[in-house]
Design a protein around this motif. Sequence first.
Motif, PDB file in Angstrom:
ATOM      1  N   ALA A 151     -36.297  40.964  50.427  1.00 51.62           N
ATOM      2  CA  ALA A 151     -36.036  41.775  49.237  1.00 51.62           C
ATOM      3  C   ALA A 151     -35.608  40.916  48.053  1.00 51.62           C
ATOM      4  CB  ALA A 151     -34.964  42.824  49.546  1.00 51.62           C
ATOM      5  N   LEU A 152     -34.891  39.840  48.328  1.00 53.19           N
ATOM      6  CA  LEU A 152     -34.409  38.948  47.273  1.00 53.19           C
ATOM      7  C   LEU A 152     -35.344  37.774  47.015  1.00 53.19           C
ATOM      8  CD1 LEU A 152     -30.664  38.739  48.386  1.00 53.19           C
ATOM      9  CD2 LEU A 152     -31.568  40.054  46.455  1.00 53.19           C
ATOM     10  N   SER A 153     -36.430  37.683  47.746  1.00 55.52           N
ATOM     11  CA  SER A 153     -37.254  36.475  47.735  1.00 55.52           C
ATOM     12  C   SER A 153     -37.877  36.214  46.367  1.00 55.52           C
ATOM     13  CB  SER A 153     -38.353  36.582  48.797  1.00 55.52           C
ATOM     14  OG  SER A 153     -39.255  37.624  48.487  1.00 55.52           O
ATOM     15  N   TRP A 154     -38.034  34.947  46.066  1.00 58.19           N
ATOM     16  CA  TRP A 154     -38.574  34.565  44.755  1.00 58.19           C
ATOM     17  C   TRP A 154     -40.039  34.981  44.551  1.00 58.19           C
ATOM     18  CZ3 TRP A 154     -42.724  31.357  44.187  1.00 58.19           C
ATOM     19  CH2 TRP A 154     -43.064  30.531  45.275  1.00 58.19           C
ATOM     20  N   PRO A 155     -40.926  34.969  45.567  1.00 58.83           N
ATOM     21  CA  PRO A 155     -42.295  35.428  45.284  1.00 58.83           C
ATOM     22  C   PRO A 155     -42.356  36.888  44.832  1.00 58.83           C
ATOM     23  CG  PRO A 155     -42.263  34.157  47.323  1.00 58.83           C
ATOM     24  CD  PRO A 155     -40.830  34.441  46.959  1.00 58.83           C
ATOM     25  N   ALA A 294     -42.167  27.402  52.013  1.00 59.95           N
ATOM     26  CA  ALA A 294     -41.689  27.209  53.386  1.00 59.95           C
ATOM     27  C   ALA A 294     -40.168  27.231  53.495  1.00 59.95           C
ATOM     28  CB  ALA A 294     -42.219  25.889  53.935  1.00 59.95           C
ATOM     29  N   TRP A 295     -39.465  26.876  52.422  1.00 59.58           N
ATOM     30  CA  TRP A 295     -38.017  26.729  52.495  1.00 59.58           C
ATOM     31  C   TRP A 295     -37.266  28.025  52.829  1.00 59.58           C
ATOM     32  CZ3 TRP A 295     -34.331  24.055  53.982  1.00 59.58           C
ATOM     33  CH2 TRP A 295     -33.040  24.169  53.488  1.00 59.58           C
ATOM     34  N   PRO A 296     -37.686  29.201  52.340  1.00 56.88           N
ATOM     35  CA  PRO A 296     -36.947  30.431  52.691  1.00 56.88           C
ATOM     36  C   PRO A 296     -36.839  30.691  54.188  1.00 56.88           C
ATOM     37  CG  PRO A 296     -38.334  30.849  50.807  1.00 56.88           C
ATOM     38  CD  PRO A 296     -38.701  29.482  51.308  1.00 56.88           C
ATOM     39  N   THR A 297     -37.704  30.104  54.998  1.00 57.65           N
ATOM     40  CA  THR A 297     -37.601  30.233  56.458  1.00 57.65           C
ATOM     41  C   THR A 297     -37.009  28.976  57.084  1.00 57.65           C
ATOM     42  OG1 THR A 297     -39.809  29.335  56.896  1.00 57.65           O
ATOM     43  CG2 THR A 297     -39.645  31.710  56.472  1.00 57.65           C
ATOM     44  N   LEU A 298     -36.453  28.099  56.254  1.00 63.43           N
ATOM     45  CA  LEU A 298     -35.929  26.809  56.706  1.00 63.43           C
ATOM     46  C   LEU A 298     -37.009  26.016  57.445  1.00 63.43           C
ATOM     47  CD1 LEU A 298     -33.367  28.686  56.276  1.00 63.43           C
ATOM     48  CD2 LEU A 298     -32.191  27.081  57.746  1.00 63.43           C
ATOM     49  N   MET A 299     -38.225  26.146  56.961  1.00 62.09           N
ATOM     50  CA  MET A 299     -39.402  25.439  57.451  1.00 62.09           C
ATOM     51  C   MET A 299     -39.882  25.909  58.833  1.00 62.09           C
ATOM     52  SD  MET A 299     -40.020  23.465  54.944  1.00 62.09           S
ATOM     53  CE  MET A 299     -39.224  22.750  53.514  1.00 62.09           C
ATOM     54  N   LEU A 300     -39.204  26.871  59.444  1.00 64.96           N
ATOM     55  CA  LEU A 300     -39.605  27.289  60.788  1.00 64.96           C
ATOM     56  C   LEU A 300     -40.929  28.039  60.800  1.00 64.96           C
ATOM     57  CD1 LEU A 300     -36.350  28.345  62.660  1.00 64.96           C
ATOM     58  CD2 LEU A 300     -37.532  26.161  62.605  1.00 64.96           C
ATOM     59  N   CYS A 301     -41.388  28.496  59.633  1.00 63.17           N
ATOM     60  CA  CYS A 301     -42.707  29.132  59.592  1.00 63.17           C
ATOM     61  C   CYS A 301     -43.795  28.159  60.034  1.00 63.17           C
ATOM     62  CB  CYS A 301     -43.001  29.657  58.186  1.00 63.17           C
ATOM     63  SG  CYS A 301     -43.024  28.394  56.903  1.00 63.17           S
ATOM     64  N   LEU A 302     -43.522  26.852  59.891  1.00 64.92           N
ATOM     65  CA  LEU A 302     -44.518  25.848  60.269  1.00 64.92           C
ATOM     66  C   LEU A 302     -44.675  25.729  61.776  1.00 64.92           C
ATOM     67  CD1 LEU A 302     -43.548  23.078  57.693  1.00 64.92           C
ATOM     68  CD2 LEU A 302     -45.259  24.891  57.452  1.00 64.92           C
ATOM     69  N   LEU A 400     -31.617  31.078  45.591  1.00 65.32           N
ATOM     70  CA  LEU A 400     -32.784  30.974  44.710  1.00 65.32           C
ATOM     71  C   LEU A 400     -32.838  32.076  43.654  1.00 65.32           C
ATOM     72  CD1 LEU A 400     -35.567  29.973  47.282  1.00 65.32           C
ATOM     73  CD2 LEU A 400     -34.500  28.521  45.548  1.00 65.32           C
ATOM     74  N   VAL A 401     -32.022  33.118  43.797  1.00 66.08           N
ATOM     75  CA  VAL A 401     -32.047  34.219  42.829  1.00 66.08           C
ATOM     76  C   VAL A 401     -31.816  33.730  41.401  1.00 66.08           C
ATOM     77  CG1 VAL A 401     -30.788  36.273  42.046  1.00 66.08           C
ATOM     78  CG2 VAL A 401     -31.532  36.092  44.422  1.00 66.08           C
ATOM     79  N   PRO A 402     -30.803  32.880  41.144  1.00 70.52           N
ATOM     80  CA  PRO A 402     -30.580  32.450  39.755  1.00 70.52           C
ATOM     81  C   PRO A 402     -31.733  31.667  39.146  1.00 70.52           C
ATOM     82  CG  PRO A 402     -28.645  32.023  41.112  1.00 70.52           C
ATOM     83  CD  PRO A 402     -29.756  32.369  42.041  1.00 70.52           C
ATOM     84  N   ARG A 403     -32.602  31.118  39.966  1.00 67.77           N
ATOM     85  CA  ARG A 403     -33.717  30.327  39.453  1.00 67.77           C
ATOM     86  C   ARG A 403     -34.904  31.185  39.056  1.00 67.77           C
ATOM     87  NH1 ARG A 403     -36.635  25.162  42.565  1.00 67.77           N
ATOM     88  NH2 ARG A 403     -38.410  25.020  41.153  1.00 67.77           N
TER      89      ARG A 403
END
Length: 509
Positions: A151-155, A294-302, A400-403
């Motif tokens: 819900a808060l994600s940057w995309p 990839a960072w929002p999943t701490l790279m585990l999506c890889l 990442l919200v402030p960015r």
Amino acid sequence: MTGETLAAQTGASAALWRTRLSGHRVRVGALTLVSAVAYAVLGLVKLATFRATTFDMVIVDQAVRNYAAFRPPYIPVRGEFSDRGMNYVQLADHFSPIYALLSPFYWIHDGPETLIVAQAVLFAAAIPFLWRYTRRVLGVAPAYLVSLAYALSWPVAQAVAFDVHEAMFVPLLTAIMIERYHAGRTMPAFLAMLGLLLVKEDMGLMVAGVGLCLIVMGERGRGVLCVMLGAGGVLLARGLVTSVFGGDAKDYWAYGHLGDDLPGAILGIIRDPLAALLLPFSEEAKVDTLLLLAWPTLMLCLLSPLSLAAVPHVLERMLSDRSQWWQADFQYSAFTVIILFCAGVDGLARLLRRLKRSDAERRSSAGESEANECRSGRDHEHASLRLAWSAAACAVALTLVPRFSLDQLYHPAFYTEPKAAAAAEAASKVPSGVTVEAVNSVGPNLTSRTTVLLWTAKSHGAPWVVADTARWEFPFGSADEQLAAVGQLQADGYTKVFERDGYVVLRRD
């Protein structure tokens, strides 16, 4: 235990489960509703303060309005901009027939506000499916944290902040596809996947990516079918459907550095595969976007084959020569955001299973009591890891919200725009029912009652013109160019009927 006692206990357990499920529904529904409201506020405020844009808000609005009136989805604003006429249809620009699903809502309110609210609801509607998938894989608490992270994600933030786009349909469809397939409900999953082909001409790439994922997971028959379906969908939409409706497949060809067309690009990659391999990392903006994905999943999506579903669409962006496609600033990353979150959940589950297998091997050489004690401790540790990862994913989303664009919601300055009053007055000077060439930021506020064309240096002869000579506006190179264009129109017989804070309204006599 008597049959009556067993029945009573079973009934009590079922009642407890229904109560718990009902509580989850309320909480997940509340998160979904709050998210939709936040997304809608972001878009509605930008529209009300003249910060939405003709490209692309008016394009979508004109298409949906025509669908609602049972007409072909004409988009004169895009047609005139490309010198293809007022009867240019949206399907020739992008193959997005799914927009027709929004047309009934125009019978309730005919205007871009409807699109903004619909987009907000669609993005938020992916949350329940993501929650169900994460709960099944990791548990209840991680499900809430991962859903909040989405819900808060940057995309999503960037997509809802920049007008409206076909990307609004993709998170919901991909969430349904992944969650239903994981639940063993292949028919709804397959229908959601077919729905992706109606979103945009390149969504076949994502369907092909799903096929690659299935092949890697051992479901080769279904995987090959999906790859063929996706590839066929792309070739059909780009090579045939677009041209049938009057478009040109070369309009969005962004790979001239590889070849003049698809076969040429493939040959270019074959001739120099190393250069093609390095191309997605050739610009700092590309690397930044890839890391942010990839960072929002701490790279585990890889660690998950689910990521393969996102790879073709990501490569389509990173191999192109259009810098806006590489950026994190627009809506493009919203196409793959749900896939990557689900891949992160699956990646953690796979990592924990791998650790569990290692523990099982160690326990097999230990005594029974020691093995039981080790198993109990490891289960507790794995539960802690699931919670820690999901909390970290939520924390990353918060940092990442402030960015990105959701940051605007808690700044009072976002709700005001110094030139909004002048823009509103300028728009009010244009009568309803006319054709008007409007500056990029004013078009969305006129589109519900006029036929809007984009104001450019090349006049389209519209009886009304709204310019903004105080600042740069797409597609002009500078504000001075607008000023010169206004002077030329006056020399050609247009009369100035309004001027304030740089806004100029002209009428053709």
